[in-house]
Design an enzyme around this catalytic site. Structure first.
Site, PDB file in Angstrom:
ATOM      1  N   ARG A  56      41.817 -39.405 -47.325  1.00 19.43           N
ATOM      2  CA  ARG A  56      42.588 -40.474 -47.969  1.00 19.43           C
ATOM      3  C   ARG A  56      42.533 -40.292 -49.484  1.00 19.43           C
ATOM      4  O   ARG A  56      41.470 -40.001 -50.051  1.00 19.43           O
ATOM      5  CB  ARG A  56      42.018 -41.853 -47.617  1.00 19.43           C
ATOM      6  CG  ARG A  56      42.406 -42.368 -46.242  1.00 19.43           C
ATOM      7  CD  ARG A  56      43.901 -42.690 -46.124  1.00 19.43           C
ATOM      8  NE  ARG A  56      44.261 -43.228 -44.832  1.00 19.43           N
ATOM      9  CZ  ARG A  56      44.682 -42.501 -43.790  1.00 19.43           C
ATOM     10  NH1 ARG A  56      44.785 -41.190 -43.887  1.00 19.43           N
ATOM     11  NH2 ARG A  56      45.024 -43.094 -42.662  1.00 19.43           N
ATOM     12  N   GLU A  95      51.045 -42.642 -52.832  1.00 20.99           N
ATOM     13  CA  GLU A  95      51.963 -41.954 -51.917  1.00 20.99           C
ATOM     14  C   GLU A  95      53.207 -42.802 -51.737  1.00 20.99           C
ATOM     15  O   GLU A  95      53.090 -44.021 -51.630  1.00 20.99           O
ATOM     16  CB  GLU A  95      51.283 -41.721 -50.566  1.00 20.99           C
ATOM     17  CG  GLU A  95      50.053 -40.827 -50.691  1.00 20.99           C
ATOM     18  CD  GLU A  95      49.368 -40.554 -49.345  1.00 20.99           C
ATOM     19  OE1 GLU A  95      49.924 -40.925 -48.302  1.00 20.99           O
ATOM     20  OE2 GLU A  95      48.292 -39.957 -49.361  1.00 20.99           O
ATOM     21  N   HIS A 150      50.823 -35.555 -46.980  1.00 17.18           N
ATOM     22  CA  HIS A 150      50.170 -36.375 -45.949  1.00 17.18           C
ATOM     23  C   HIS A 150      50.665 -35.958 -44.560  1.00 17.18           C
ATOM     24  O   HIS A 150      51.249 -36.752 -43.822  1.00 17.18           O
ATOM     25  CB  HIS A 150      50.391 -37.869 -46.179  1.00 17.18           C
ATOM     26  CG  HIS A 150      49.379 -38.710 -45.456  1.00 17.18           C
ATOM     27  ND1 HIS A 150      48.858 -39.868 -45.971  1.00 17.18           N
ATOM     28  CD2 HIS A 150      48.764 -38.553 -44.249  1.00 17.18           C
ATOM     29  CE1 HIS A 150      47.994 -40.406 -45.108  1.00 17.18           C
ATOM     30  NE2 HIS A 150      47.924 -39.600 -44.041  1.00 17.18           N
TER      31      HIS A 150
HETATM   32  N1  LIG Z   1      45.685 -36.487 -43.680  1.00 21.84           N
HETATM   33  C1  LIG Z   1      46.006 -37.033 -42.542  1.00 21.84           C
HETATM   34  O1  LIG Z   1      47.142 -37.018 -42.123  1.00 21.84           O
HETATM   35  C2  LIG Z   1      44.949 -37.669 -41.710  1.00 21.84           C
HETATM   36  C3  LIG Z   1      43.844 -38.250 -42.288  1.00 21.84           C
HETATM   37  N2  LIG Z   1      42.876 -38.806 -41.494  1.00 21.84           N
HETATM   38  C4  LIG Z   1      41.697 -39.419 -42.133  1.00 21.84           C
HETATM   39  O2  LIG Z   1      40.526 -38.826 -41.585  1.00 21.84           O
HETATM   40  C5  LIG Z   1      39.565 -39.853 -41.412  1.00 21.84           C
HETATM   41  C6  LIG Z   1      38.503 -39.412 -40.404  1.00 21.84           C
HETATM   42  O3  LIG Z   1      39.006 -39.434 -39.097  1.00 21.84           O
HETATM   43  P1  LIG Z   1      37.997 -39.189 -37.844  1.00 21.84           P
HETATM   44  O4  LIG Z   1      37.224 -37.938 -38.024  1.00 21.84           O
HETATM   45  O5  LIG Z   1      38.777 -39.364 -36.604  1.00 21.84           O
HETATM   46  O6  LIG Z   1      36.989 -40.415 -38.061  1.00 21.84           O
HETATM   47  P2  LIG Z   1      35.517 -40.583 -37.507  1.00 21.84           P
HETATM   48  O7  LIG Z   1      35.233 -42.045 -37.533  1.00 21.84           O
HETATM   49  O8  LIG Z   1      35.337 -39.839 -36.236  1.00 21.84           O
HETATM   50  O9  LIG Z   1      34.612 -39.850 -38.609  1.00 21.84           O
HETATM   51  C7  LIG Z   1      34.361 -40.366 -39.856  1.00 21.84           C
HETATM   52  C8  LIG Z   1      32.982 -39.892 -40.293  1.00 21.84           C
HETATM   53  O10 LIG Z   1      32.789 -40.295 -41.641  1.00 21.84           O
HETATM   54  C9  LIG Z   1      31.443 -40.751 -41.794  1.00 21.84           C
HETATM   55  N3  LIG Z   1      31.436 -41.735 -42.870  1.00 21.84           N
HETATM   56  C10 LIG Z   1      31.994 -42.963 -42.893  1.00 21.84           C
HETATM   57  N4  LIG Z   1      31.786 -43.562 -44.070  1.00 21.84           N
HETATM   58  C11 LIG Z   1      31.062 -42.694 -44.813  1.00 21.84           C
HETATM   59  C12 LIG Z   1      30.523 -42.735 -46.124  1.00 21.84           C
HETATM   60  N5  LIG Z   1      30.686 -43.804 -46.904  1.00 21.84           N
HETATM   61  N6  LIG Z   1      29.849 -41.659 -46.567  1.00 21.84           N
HETATM   62  C13 LIG Z   1      29.674 -40.576 -45.771  1.00 21.84           C
HETATM   63  N7  LIG Z   1      30.158 -40.476 -44.524  1.00 21.84           N
HETATM   64  C14 LIG Z   1      30.840 -41.529 -44.051  1.00 21.84           C
HETATM   65  C15 LIG Z   1      31.070 -41.355 -40.442  1.00 21.84           C
HETATM   66  O11 LIG Z   1      29.677 -41.222 -40.193  1.00 21.84           O
HETATM   67  P3  LIG Z   1      28.644 -42.376 -40.642  1.00 21.84           P
HETATM   68  O12 LIG Z   1      29.179 -43.653 -40.073  1.00 21.84           O
HETATM   69  O13 LIG Z   1      27.332 -41.922 -40.076  1.00 21.84           O
HETATM   70  O14 LIG Z   1      28.615 -42.358 -42.134  1.00 21.84           O
HETATM   71  C16 LIG Z   1      31.844 -40.469 -39.473  1.00 21.84           C
HETATM   72  O15 LIG Z   1      31.048 -39.409 -39.025  1.00 21.84           O
HETATM   73  C17 LIG Z   1      40.404 -41.075 -41.010  1.00 21.84           C
HETATM   74  O16 LIG Z   1      39.736 -42.289 -41.270  1.00 21.84           O
HETATM   75  C18 LIG Z   1      41.646 -40.913 -41.844  1.00 21.84           C
HETATM   76  O17 LIG Z   1      41.523 -41.622 -43.058  1.00 21.84           O
HETATM   77  C19 LIG Z   1      42.972 -38.782 -40.146  1.00 21.84           C
HETATM   78  C20 LIG Z   1      44.046 -38.203 -39.525  1.00 21.84           C
HETATM   79  C21 LIG Z   1      45.135 -37.629 -40.249  1.00 21.84           C
HETATM   80  O1  LIG Z   2      45.959 -40.858 -38.542  1.00 23.28           O
HETATM   81  C1  LIG Z   2      45.848 -41.078 -39.758  1.00 23.28           C
HETATM   82  O2  LIG Z   2      44.931 -41.751 -40.236  1.00 23.28           O
HETATM   83  C2  LIG Z   2      46.849 -40.525 -40.698  1.00 23.28           C
HETATM   84  O3  LIG Z   2      46.705 -40.626 -41.880  1.00 23.28           O
HETATM   85  C3  LIG Z   2      48.050 -39.831 -40.218  1.00 23.28           C
HETATM   86  O4  LIG Z   2      47.928 -39.345 -38.928  1.00 23.28           O
HETATM   87  C4  LIG Z   2      49.223 -40.790 -40.373  1.00 23.28           C
HETATM   88  O5  LIG Z   2      48.919 -41.941 -39.749  1.00 23.28           O
HETATM   89  C5  LIG Z   2      50.478 -40.250 -39.833  1.00 23.28           C
HETATM   90  O6  LIG Z   2      50.939 -39.426 -40.822  1.00 23.28           O
HETATM   91  C6  LIG Z   2      51.518 -41.311 -39.489  1.00 23.28           C
HETATM   92  O7  LIG Z   2      51.904 -41.992 -40.630  1.00 23.28           O
END
Ligand SMILES: NC(=O)C1=CN([C@@H]2O[C@H](COP(=O)(O)OP(=O)(O)OC[C@H]3O[C@@H](n4cnc5c(N)ncnc54)[C@H](OP(=O)(O)O)[C@@H]3O)[C@@H](O)[C@H]2O)C=CC1
Ligand SMILES: O=C(O)C(=O)[C@@H](O)[C@H](O)[C@H](O)CO
Length: 324
Positions: free
Chosen positions: A242, A271, A289
């Site tokens: 993000r 964005e 994104h």
């Molecule tokens: N660019 C894009 O299009 C996309 C972006 N994303 C982003 O990727 C993120 C991660 O997705 P996903 O892997 O499924 O989420 P998960 O919840 O599986 O993983 C997130 C990890 O981050 C850790 N975490 C949370 N807060 C903190 C912190 N303050 N400091 C350090 N570690 C932290 C958590 O562990 P712990 O709780 O132990 O800290 C956890 O292991 C989403 O929230 C989204 O914002 C996702 C999909 C697409």
């Molecule tokens: O899953 C997330 O957290 C994402 O950031 C992405 O997968 C967007 O949602 C996707 O681009 C649809 O807007």
């Protein structure tokens, strides 16, 4: 159209398979030709009285927006795994369930993170720009050199579903993987990665730092002038999580000064109009994104969001509920 079918709204046109399912299983307005903003969704929700609304991170529902949702709404199904655009506690407190789309996008987001890592290390943005200009001169032996990816030390902040998938890919590049989470993973899930409780200890060891943690709804950036200064000179930052996680002015300073060799970015504070100072930097490889933007993943995300709606109206447990 039978009025016995559930009424739903979506803020964006979904992929074809999901649009067909909406035609068959639900009553919904025609798909929007451009994504609806929050005000448009709220207006339509009052006119249409849906039981569920499918949204993305482009249409936040926070504070007064949550209070303004009509009583008919029983589910916000976000077509994303990220939840930072929603005030989840406020929605749950109003008795509105929330679902998201974890897992189905993990591999594609990890693939994109690897693309950013390689592109940033290997100067893909500058090579591409040169080729589009017509190339025109044989590169000298020491001209426009990037950095080797194989064998480097990769630090990951946020090793959850996506972070672990990035770590698995990095091992294929013989990388040494370090990670920081708030809590250490069960060692059986670490697969050779080394846990650091403190960023102060981890960052100085990283050649490449990749962010895969969520943006806290009210939290500031984790990448600031202070944390950037902890990275070694010549390191690379990748953000496919993000935009809010990074202080972009500090990032720009670090890229301009050469403290960072380069960056790979999929997400931005503003964005879809990133800071023009970032766009002007030669050493940033950028994507719009697009972490989940494949036919396969976006179809799966849309279908999973609809699965949650179907479960809600059938009175069954949601497949992917958000609980807090
Ligand atoms: N660019 C894009 O299009 C996309 C972006 N994303 C982003 O990727 C993120 C991660 O997705 P996903 O892997 O499924 O989420 P998960 O919840 O599986 O993983 C997130 C990890 O981050 C850790 N975490 C949370 N807060 C903190 C912190 N303050 N400091 C350090 N570690 C932290 C958590 O562990 P712990 O709780 O132990 O800290 C956890 O292991 C989403 O929230 C989204 O914002 C996702 C999909 C697409
Ligand atoms: O899953 C997330 O957290 C994402 O950031 C992405 O997968 C967007 O949602 C996707 O681009 C649809 O807007």
């Amino acid at each position: 159209m039978s009025d016995t079918k559930p009424r739903i709204l979506r803020s964006v046109r979904l992929l074809n398979a999901a649009e067909k399912r909406i035609e068959t299983d639900f009553i919904a307005p025609p798909p929007p030709t451009t994504p609806l903003d929050t005000a448009a969704i709220l207006k339509l929700a009052h006119e249409f009285q849906p039981v569920a609304i499918l949204v993305t991170h482009h249409s936040p529902l926070k504070g007064a927006d949550v209070a303004a949702l009509p009583e008919s709404v029983k589910l916000i199904a976000t077509v994303s795994v990220g939840l930072d655009h929603l005030d989840v506690p406020a929605l749950l407190a109003r008795g509105i369930a929330v679902s998201n789309t974890p897992d189905v996008l993990t591999d594609c987001n990890a693939d994109l993170a690897m693309m950013l890592i390689i592109a940033a290390c290997r100067r893909a943005a500058e090579y591409y720009t040169l080729m589009k200009k017509g190339w025109g001169h044989t590169l000298g032996m020491d001209e426009m050199l990037g950095h080797r990816v194989t064998g480097k030390t990769l630090g990951i902040i946020g090793v959850g579903r996506i972070g672990q998938a990035v770590a698995r890919r990095a091992r294929g590049f013989e990388m040494n993987v370090l990670y920081h989470n708030r809590r250490r993973l069960d060692p059986t899930h670490e697969q050779g990665a080394t846990y650091y409780e403190s960023l102060e200890d981890m960052l100085p060891k990283c050649n490449i730092l990749s962010l895969h943690l969520p943006a806290a709804p009210s939290g500031g950036p984790i990448i600031t002038a202070r944390t950037l200064a902890l990275l070694p000179r010549g390191s690379v930052l990748v953000n496919a999580a993000r935009g809010a996680l990074v202080d972009e002015t500090a990032l720009i300073d670090a890229l301009r000064s050469g403290h960072l060799f380069s960056a790979g970015l999929d997400v931005y504070q503003n964005e879809p109009n990133p800071d023009p100072r970032i766009l002007a930097l030669p050493n940033v490889f950028m994507t719009p994104h697009a972490g989940s933007a494949t036919v396969e993943t976006r179809t799966a995300m849309c279908m999973l969001a609809l699965d949650n709606v179907t479960a809600l109206v059938a009175g069954k447990p949601l497949p992917t509920p958000v609980t807090a």
